[in-house]
Design an enzyme around this catalytic site. Structure first.
Site, PDB file in Angstrom:
ATOM      1  N   SER A   1      41.579  51.224  52.023  1.00  0.00           N
ATOM      2  CA  SER A   1      41.400  50.551  50.677  1.00  0.00           C
ATOM      3  C   SER A   1      39.731  50.860  50.175  1.00  0.00           C
ATOM      4  O   SER A   1      38.846  51.014  50.987  1.00  0.00           O
ATOM      5  CB  SER A   1      41.389  49.068  51.141  1.00  0.00           C
ATOM      6  OG  SER A   1      42.956  48.674  51.615  1.00  0.00           O
TER       7      SER A   1
ATOM      8  N   HIS B   1      43.808  41.260  51.022  1.00  0.00           N
ATOM      9  CA  HIS B   1      44.404  41.391  52.417  1.00  0.00           C
ATOM     10  C   HIS B   1      43.939  40.386  53.448  1.00  0.00           C
ATOM     11  O   HIS B   1      45.071  40.386  54.258  1.00  0.00           O
ATOM     12  CB  HIS B   1      43.837  42.947  52.796  1.00  0.00           C
ATOM     13  CG  HIS B   1      44.340  44.230  51.880  1.00  0.00           C
ATOM     14  ND1 HIS B   1      45.695  44.301  52.014  1.00  0.00           N
ATOM     15  CD2 HIS B   1      44.007  45.103  51.206  1.00  0.00           C
ATOM     16  CE1 HIS B   1      46.010  45.560  51.230  1.00  0.00           C
ATOM     17  NE2 HIS B   1      44.831  45.672  50.790  1.00  0.00           N
TER      18      HIS B   1
END
Length: 487
Positions: free
Chosen positions: A337, A424
């Site tokens: 990410s 997340h």
């Protein structure tokens, strides 16, 4: 009048405020100032007016006509089919309007279709009086009915039309940037968000795999909406849809050809450290049945109008379940990410990070950046050359410390400040590992000095990590915790 007096008089007229029309201009300016101080004319006054004022989009007559058309859509005496037909006519008329004219329609929807104030007040009083009595249930029913606004019914009838859902989603997307400047639009936005949260519930969404065999129009939407790593060519998108890659999206029956959100997955044999190998079109294929790790490397929402409606957590759960069914050898589920807010955060907190260094590290940093004691300004300037820093560089080490602090400690109202981390971690993942040079692209440098992060989805600990986050604590690996500066 002699020549001297004539010249003196002429010069005086050239001075500001001394022209023959100065009094008229001052009065006109004063009138404009008074109007500016009062602000925009209220919608109710515009509906009752005859003439349009400067700055107003729809003339009063057109505004009244638009209101009549909207009221015809919500008319309780007509069938749903007729209501849908009327809504379709409004949608077509709206599509031909300019932005300012559309804004007038938003105001009509927001202000003229609100709950009846007297009915709502009476129902609330009756409910409060009935609390604790046998009539409490009935009073609650009446209160709920009073709270149901004609605005909700209006929007529901727009959704009857086959193109109505697209119309409403696009309307809200256009509306959102105007909320801060005009609070009168807030009720309409809240009503849309509430309805969307029901209409786009997981029960009504389909998870579909998007492959190279999907229609070209759908693949074009991937290119259009990819928000994390830009797709540069058809060869690039083909690589992302190859046999060792997966792409899944959520679809709604009323928007069948547009993924609401999609995730791109790489099937690999270990947690990935950088984005370039995953996007390398010349890289060797991995046999999917041999892969042990699924890397979620891009998640993109496509509809601005659905802001506030959460799909991501359910998307990842469904994709994990789908991948496990197809490929039982997969045991590790993680992300690669970006860290989009890191650079801007560090610009505000660099001084604190530098001050927390012990004497030895401060001296090492100071010698490298040419400032003893080291200053935040010199550190940030040296960080701009992050790509060239070797593993032992004190600047690189402090950047890693700062990134660990940002991801593992920086919160606001108990939530991570980084938007990707918030997503997340809210799904139950933990901050697993920082990757130096994970994204060396110009975008990666602008966002996070090229740093990327892995979030690990440990399927047995998702609930535990969510509980920690609810307590204001971020779940991190031992490696991330070791990078956080103490003191």
């Amino acid at each position: 009048m002699n020549a001297s007096d004539w010249i003196t008089r002429g010069v005086s007229l050239l001075r500001p405020g001394n022209s023959p029309d100065a009094g008229k201009k001052t009065a006109a300016d004063a009138s404009k100032a008074r109007k500016a101080a009062v602000g925009p004319r209220p919608l109710a006054e515009r509906l009752d007016a005859t003439l349009r004022r400067p700055g107003e989009a729809l003339a009063p007559r057109a505004l009244r006509r638009a209101l009549v058309e909207l009221q015809a859509v919500v008319d309780p005496s007509v069938s749903e089919v007729e209501a849908g037909r009327r809504a379709h006519a409004v949608v077509q008329w709206y599509a031909a309007r300019e932005l300012d004219e559309r804004r007038d329609i938003w105001l009509l929807m927001s202000e003229r279709f609100a709950p009846d104030v007297q009915t709502l007040s009476s129902a609330r009083d009756q409910h409060e009086a009935a609390v604790g009595t046998a009539d409490e249930g009935q009073a609650e029913v009446q209160l709920r009915r009073a709270l149901a606004s004609p605005r909700a019914r209006l929007l529901q009838r727009f959704a009857i039309d086959p193109d109505g859902m697209r119309f409403l989603v696009d309307l809200r997307a256009e509306l959102l940037p105007h909320l801060k400047g005009d609070r009168r639009l807030l009720p309409l936005d809240a009503e849309l968000e509430h309805l969307f949260s029901t209409w786009f519930d997981m029960a009504f969404l389909d998870l579909r795999r998007i492959s190279w065999d999907s229609p070209a129009s759908l693949i074009e939407k991937l290119i259009q909406y990819e928000a994390v790593h830009d797709i540069k060519s058809w060869a690039d998108v083909k690589n992302r849809l190859d046999s060792d890659r997966r792409c899944y999206g959520f679809f709604h029956p009323r928007l069948p050809n547009t993924p609401l959100i999609f995730v791109e997955v790489a099937l690999v044999d270990r947690i990935s450290e950088g984005i370039e190998p995953l996007l390398d079109e010349a890289a060797a294929l991995v046999r999917p049945d041999r892969a042990t790790t699924a890397i979620f490397y891009s998640i993109s929402s496509t509809q601005t109008g659905l802001k506030g409606v959460s799909f991501g957590d359910s998307l990842i759960k469904r994709v994990v379940e789908t991948l496990q069914d197809e490929l039982p050898r997969l045991k590790t589920f993680a992300t690669l990410s970006p860290i989009p807010g890191f650079r801007s955060w560090l610009a505000k907190h660099a001084a604190d990070m530098v001050e927390r260094l012990d004497e030895k590290r401060a001296a090492e940093l100071g010698r490298v950046i040419g400032s003893l004691p080291p200053s935040a300004e010199r550190f940030l300037a040296a960080a701009d050359e992050a790509v060239a820093l070797d593993a032992k560089s004190p600047v690189r080490q402090l950047l890693l410390n700062a990134a660990a602090e940002y991801l593992g400690r920086a919160t606001a109202a108990g939530r991570p400040v980084d938007p990707v981390a918030r997503f997340h971690l809210g799904n139950g993942a933990r901050v697993e590992r920082l990757n130096w040079g994970g994204d060396p692209s110009p975008k990666g440098q602008r966002q996070s000095y090229g740093l990327m992060v892995n979030y690990l989805y440990d399927l047995k600990r998702l609930d535990k990590h969510r509980t920690l986050l609810a307590q204001g604590k971020v779940a991190v690996s031992g490696g991330i915790d070791d990078l956080v500066l103490r003191g």
